[in-house]
Design a protein around this motif. Structure first.
Motif, PDB file in Angstrom:
ATOM      1  N   VAL A 199       0.875  -1.175   0.000  1.00  0.00           N
ATOM      2  CA  VAL A 199       0.000   0.000   0.000  1.00  0.00           C
ATOM      3  C   VAL A 199       0.910   1.222   0.000  1.00  0.00           C
ATOM      4  O   VAL A 199       1.779   1.357   0.865  1.00  0.00           O
ATOM      5  CB  VAL A 199      -0.913   0.032   1.245  1.00  0.00           C
ATOM      6  CG1 VAL A 199      -1.664   1.355   1.325  1.00  0.00           C
ATOM      7  CG2 VAL A 199      -1.888  -1.128   1.211  1.00  0.00           C
ATOM      8  N   GLU A 200       0.765   2.085  -0.993  1.00  0.00           N
ATOM      9  CA  GLU A 200       1.646   3.243  -1.114  1.00  0.00           C
ATOM     10  C   GLU A 200       0.913   4.514  -0.693  1.00  0.00           C
ATOM     11  O   GLU A 200      -0.164   4.823  -1.205  1.00  0.00           O
ATOM     12  CB  GLU A 200       2.163   3.361  -2.549  1.00  0.00           C
ATOM     13  CG  GLU A 200       2.993   2.149  -2.943  1.00  0.00           C
ATOM     14  CD  GLU A 200       3.924   2.416  -4.103  1.00  0.00           C
ATOM     15  OE1 GLU A 200       4.086   3.593  -4.471  1.00  0.00           O
ATOM     16  OE2 GLU A 200       4.497   1.451  -4.614  1.00  0.00           O
ATOM     17  N   ILE A 201       1.487   5.235   0.250  1.00  0.00           N
ATOM     18  CA  ILE A 201       0.893   6.432   0.831  1.00  0.00           C
ATOM     19  C   ILE A 201       1.732   7.639   0.419  1.00  0.00           C
ATOM     20  O   ILE A 201       2.925   7.696   0.739  1.00  0.00           O
ATOM     21  CB  ILE A 201       0.849   6.322   2.371  1.00  0.00           C
ATOM     22  CG1 ILE A 201       0.060   5.062   2.778  1.00  0.00           C
ATOM     23  CG2 ILE A 201       0.246   7.577   2.987  1.00  0.00           C
ATOM     24  CD1 ILE A 201       0.127   4.764   4.267  1.00  0.00           C
ATOM     25  N   PRO A 202       1.153   8.602  -0.294  1.00  0.00           N
ATOM     26  CA  PRO A 202       1.918   9.793  -0.689  1.00  0.00           C
ATOM     27  C   PRO A 202       2.446  10.541   0.537  1.00  0.00           C
ATOM     28  O   PRO A 202       1.752  10.654   1.553  1.00  0.00           O
ATOM     29  CB  PRO A 202       0.884  10.637  -1.447  1.00  0.00           C
ATOM     30  CG  PRO A 202      -0.163   9.664  -1.879  1.00  0.00           C
ATOM     31  CD  PRO A 202      -0.232   8.623  -0.809  1.00  0.00           C
ATOM     32  N   LEU A 203       3.672  11.053   0.436  1.00  0.00           N
ATOM     33  CA  LEU A 203       4.280  11.756   1.558  1.00  0.00           C
ATOM     34  C   LEU A 203       4.055  13.260   1.430  1.00  0.00           C
ATOM     35  O   LEU A 203       4.069  13.816   0.326  1.00  0.00           O
ATOM     36  CB  LEU A 203       5.783  11.476   1.611  1.00  0.00           C
ATOM     37  CG  LEU A 203       6.182  10.040   1.959  1.00  0.00           C
ATOM     38  CD1 LEU A 203       7.697   9.887   1.923  1.00  0.00           C
ATOM     39  CD2 LEU A 203       5.643   9.632   3.335  1.00  0.00           C
ATOM     40  N   PRO A 204       3.864  13.928   2.556  1.00  0.00           N
ATOM     41  CA  PRO A 204       3.663  15.382   2.535  1.00  0.00           C
ATOM     42  C   PRO A 204       4.976  16.121   2.314  1.00  0.00           C
ATOM     43  O   PRO A 204       6.071  15.575   2.549  1.00  0.00           O
ATOM     44  CB  PRO A 204       3.096  15.669   3.926  1.00  0.00           C
ATOM     45  CG  PRO A 204       3.708  14.603   4.787  1.00  0.00           C
ATOM     46  CD  PRO A 204       3.781  13.375   3.928  1.00  0.00           C
ATOM     47  N   THR A 205       4.880  17.352   1.848  1.00  0.00           N
ATOM     48  CA  THR A 205       6.059  18.210   1.732  1.00  0.00           C
ATOM     49  C   THR A 205       6.693  18.372   3.103  1.00  0.00           C
ATOM     50  O   THR A 205       5.999  18.569   4.110  1.00  0.00           O
ATOM     51  CB  THR A 205       5.657  19.593   1.180  1.00  0.00           C
ATOM     52  OG1 THR A 205       5.034  19.398  -0.096  1.00  0.00           O
ATOM     53  CG2 THR A 205       6.860  20.492   1.028  1.00  0.00           C
ATOM     54  N   GLY A 206       8.004  18.272   3.136  1.00  0.00           N
ATOM     55  CA  GLY A 206       8.708  18.429   4.403  1.00  0.00           C
ATOM     56  C   GLY A 206       9.134  17.124   5.031  1.00  0.00           C
ATOM     57  O   GLY A 206       9.899  17.125   6.002  1.00  0.00           O
ATOM     58  N   ALA A 207       8.655  15.988   4.516  1.00  0.00           N
ATOM     59  CA  ALA A 207       9.119  14.700   5.027  1.00  0.00           C
ATOM     60  C   ALA A 207      10.588  14.512   4.666  1.00  0.00           C
ATOM     61  O   ALA A 207      11.042  14.945   3.600  1.00  0.00           O
ATOM     62  CB  ALA A 207       8.282  13.571   4.433  1.00  0.00           C
ATOM     63  N   ARG A 208      11.358  13.862   5.534  1.00  0.00           N
ATOM     64  CA  ARG A 208      12.785  13.686   5.282  1.00  0.00           C
ATOM     65  C   ARG A 208      13.256  12.362   5.853  1.00  0.00           C
ATOM     66  O   ARG A 208      12.583  11.752   6.700  1.00  0.00           O
ATOM     67  CB  ARG A 208      13.587  14.829   5.904  1.00  0.00           C
ATOM     68  CG  ARG A 208      13.439  14.952   7.400  1.00  0.00           C
ATOM     69  CD  ARG A 208      14.194  16.164   7.946  1.00  0.00           C
ATOM     70  NE  ARG A 208      13.977  16.347   9.376  1.00  0.00           N
ATOM     71  CZ  ARG A 208      14.641  15.689  10.325  1.00  0.00           C
ATOM     72  NH1 ARG A 208      15.563  14.806   9.976  1.00  0.00           N
ATOM     73  NH2 ARG A 208      14.389  15.909  11.598  1.00  0.00           N
ATOM     74  N   LEU A 209      14.408  11.952   5.378  1.00  0.00           N
ATOM     75  CA  LEU A 209      15.019  10.722   5.876  1.00  0.00           C
ATOM     76  C   LEU A 209      16.119  11.052   6.863  1.00  0.00           C
ATOM     77  O   LEU A 209      16.948  11.932   6.603  1.00  0.00           O
ATOM     78  CB  LEU A 209      15.611   9.911   4.723  1.00  0.00           C
ATOM     79  CG  LEU A 209      14.661   9.095   3.847  1.00  0.00           C
ATOM     80  CD1 LEU A 209      15.445   8.455   2.698  1.00  0.00           C
ATOM     81  CD2 LEU A 209      13.957   8.009   4.644  1.00  0.00           C
ATOM     82  N   ASP A 210      16.144  10.366   7.975  1.00  0.00           N
ATOM     83  CA  ASP A 210      17.286  10.395   8.877  1.00  0.00           C
ATOM     84  C   ASP A 210      18.183   9.229   8.521  1.00  0.00           C
ATOM     85  O   ASP A 210      17.733   8.069   8.485  1.00  0.00           O
ATOM     86  CB  ASP A 210      16.830  10.282  10.334  1.00  0.00           C
ATOM     87  CG  ASP A 210      16.425  11.632  10.908  1.00  0.00           C
ATOM     88  OD1 ASP A 210      16.555  12.635  10.183  1.00  0.00           O
ATOM     89  OD2 ASP A 210      15.971  11.677  12.062  1.00  0.00           O
ATOM     90  N   LEU A 211      19.429   9.545   8.215  1.00  0.00           N
ATOM     91  CA  LEU A 211      20.334   8.519   7.698  1.00  0.00           C
ATOM     92  C   LEU A 211      21.018   7.766   8.827  1.00  0.00           C
ATOM     93  O   LEU A 211      21.325   8.319   9.880  1.00  0.00           O
ATOM     94  CB  LEU A 211      21.381   9.164   6.792  1.00  0.00           C
ATOM     95  CG  LEU A 211      20.823   9.942   5.592  1.00  0.00           C
ATOM     96  CD1 LEU A 211      21.966  10.527   4.776  1.00  0.00           C
ATOM     97  CD2 LEU A 211      19.942   9.061   4.733  1.00  0.00           C
ATOM     98  N   PRO A 212      21.298   6.499   8.603  1.00  0.00           N
ATOM     99  CA  PRO A 212      21.970   5.696   9.626  1.00  0.00           C
ATOM    100  C   PRO A 212      23.475   5.944   9.625  1.00  0.00           C
ATOM    101  O   PRO A 212      24.043   6.481   8.665  1.00  0.00           O
ATOM    102  CB  PRO A 212      21.669   4.272   9.187  1.00  0.00           C
ATOM    103  CG  PRO A 212      21.588   4.364   7.705  1.00  0.00           C
ATOM    104  CD  PRO A 212      20.955   5.697   7.416  1.00  0.00           C
ATOM    105  N   GLU A 213      24.110   5.522  10.680  1.00  0.00           N
ATOM    106  CA  GLU A 213      25.562   5.600  10.761  1.00  0.00           C
ATOM    107  C   GLU A 213      26.153   4.705   9.661  1.00  0.00           C
ATOM    108  O   GLU A 213      25.685   3.598   9.429  1.00  0.00           O
ATOM    109  CB  GLU A 213      26.034   5.124  12.123  1.00  0.00           C
ATOM    110  CG  GLU A 213      27.529   5.262  12.338  1.00  0.00           C
ATOM    111  CD  GLU A 213      27.952   4.846  13.736  1.00  0.00           C
ATOM    112  OE1 GLU A 213      29.162   4.687  13.954  1.00  0.00           O
ATOM    113  OE2 GLU A 213      27.068   4.681  14.591  1.00  0.00           O
ATOM    114  N   GLY A 214      27.145   5.211   8.968  1.00  0.00           N
ATOM    115  CA  GLY A 214      27.772   4.452   7.887  1.00  0.00           C
ATOM    116  C   GLY A 214      27.334   4.891   6.510  1.00  0.00           C
ATOM    117  O   GLY A 214      27.896   4.451   5.507  1.00  0.00           O
TER     118      GLY A 214
END
Length: 457
Positions: A199-214
């Motif tokens: 199920v694909e849910i559109p993301l709102p403006t301003g959503a971001r990814l927090d990147l993992p170590e490495g």
């Protein structure tokens, strides 16, 4: 002729078994008459080869009771015995039914099969070629077709990233994406279901990814940079401040972060080399990713897989012809392409990279039971190319509708009186198939052409 040993023994004390025996005898008789009328009688079978392809629905499976008697296997054997080589799709991991089929076909018949394709998209299926050794010879060359690096079948709708091990999605404050969305799921009266697809849910403006170590920023190969004076093994890289984007940059995630579900084919194509009389032919059998006929993204995925297939096979055939310009070996691809119609873009993808579907096959309305979808196809690579004494001569092609003769609609009450007509229609496809066998007959005797080619200055 197949060997129908179970038909010789009557069952006077078991009316049900005797009814099956009598019904099977009648069904085989109808099939034999129909097949004799179906195939051309004006060709010299000593000078031709007949090649078929048949998606036999869940062959080796147990839905709707599976093929729990000899009856459907006998009918399949009668049909397949009319081919010299046949590609079979949807053969399951358990080969017991295939072995039953080959035993009925007789000692002249043999088969070559792949291992089971792993993964959900592979559906636990094998690719199989069955062939009559008195009519065709395996040339001891076979292999599964894989794609080189840089030409993988990536999902046309984008790759997924695993949100785990430190990689997370941060939504704008106050955002709640919970809600009701369209989805495919298994029915469950309790209200709890298991998803069949994402199920694909559109993301709102301003959503971001927090990147993992490495994680790291990769400056792509080919980007123009400078070398600091007096240094070796170092370069000056200018990274934009704030937002970093563009073709020169990529994010490098730690291993396992990308959910790379479409790196090779959903079901690995199988290429096998045969010889019938003078004709040497490399046959690639496929069962292309289906997805959905209604979802444009999944249709695009299907088209991409067909395009990657024809490109890889075309490159392979082109290289062989470059090494030997008079190479007499033909290359053909056949199987279940899940093509919508002769006019659809999926057919365009098949007829790319040098492949052509013969006109006698293009004019067939469909290969599914309703005959309204051109799912199954046979295509030849550059059929008009000069191959010396060998040429591609299509004598005939067609599909055979076995439901006109066995498991007919007027036999509903004999087989499954407790079922509705629609349920019976579905049930019988698990006894025979929901696809019809497609075949093509080619000239295979080029002895005169070979002699003429030898008689040159």
């Amino acid at each position: 002729m197949p060997f129908y040993t179970k038909l010789s023994r009557s069952h006077p004390d078991d009316p049900d078994k005797e009814a099956v025996r009598k019904r099977t005898i009648a069904g085989i008789r109808r099939l034999r008459v129909a097949l004799k009328d179906h195939f051309p009688d004006n060709t010299d079978r000593m000078k031709t080869v007949r090649i078929g392809t048949w998606n036999i629905r869940e062959f080796g499976g147990n839905k709707y009771g599976g093929r729990d008697s000899y009856e459907p296997i006998y009918y399949m054997a009668e049909i397949i015995s009319n081919f010299d080589i046949v590609a079979l799709q949807e053969v399951r991991g358990d080969l017991a039914e295939l072995h039953r089929l080959l035993k009925i076909l007789g000692p002249d018949w043999d088969y070559i099969a792949t291992d089971v394709t792993d993964g959900r998209a592979g559906n636990g299926e094998r690719m199989v070629f069955a062939f009559n050794r008195s009519r065709a010879r395996f040339r001891n060359i076979a292999g599964e077709l894989t794609l080189p690096s840089g030409k993988k079948v990536l999902a046309s709708f984008g790759e997924r990233i695993r949100l785990e091990d430190g990689l997370s999605l941060q939504l704008p404050a106050g955002t709640d994406l919970s809600g009701v969305y369209r989805a495919n799921s298994n029915r469950n009266s309790s209200g709890v279901v298991k998803l069949d697809n994402d199920v694909e849910i559109p993301l709102p403006t301003g959503a971001r990814l927090d990147l993992p170590e490495g994680a790291s920023l990769a400056v792509t190969r080919g980007t123009v940079v400078t070398r600091p004076p007096g240094t070796r093994g170092e370069v000056q890289v200018n990274v934009p401040q704030g937002a970093v984007a563009g073709e020169d940059f990529r994010l490098r995630f730690p291993g396992g972060a990308l959910d790379e579900s479409f790196r090779q084919f959903a079901r690995t194509p199988y290429v096998v080399s045969f010889q019938a009389n003078w004709l040497k032919i490399d046959l690639a059998t496929v069962h292309i990713y289906f997805g959905s006929n209604e979802d444009e993204r999944l249709l695009a995925q299907r088209r991409r897989e067909i395009e990657q297939l024809t490109e890889a096979l075309g490159d392979r055939a082109s290289k062989e012809m470059k090494d030997d310009p008079k190479n007499p070996v033909l290359t053909a691809v056949l199987g279940d392409f899940n093509i919508i119609s002769a006019e659809h873009e999926t057919m365009g993808a098949l007829e790319a990279n040098g492949f052509e579907v013969p006109e006698k096959i293009r004019t067939i309305p469909g290969t599914n039971v309703k005959q309204d979808k051109a799912y199954d196809q046979i295509a030849f690579w550059e059929p008009r190319r000069n191959r010396g004494y060998v040429n591609v001569e299509i004598l005939d092609a067609n599909v055979f509708d076995f439901f006109d003769h066995v498991y007919r609609l007027d036999e509903h009450a004999n087989y499954a009186p407790e079922r509705s007509e629609q349920s019976y229609k579905t049930w019988r496809t698990y006894k025979m198939s929901d696809h019809l066998p497609l075949w093509v007959e080619l000239t295979s005797d080029f002895s005169d052409e070979y002699i003429d080619a030898c008689d040159t200055d």
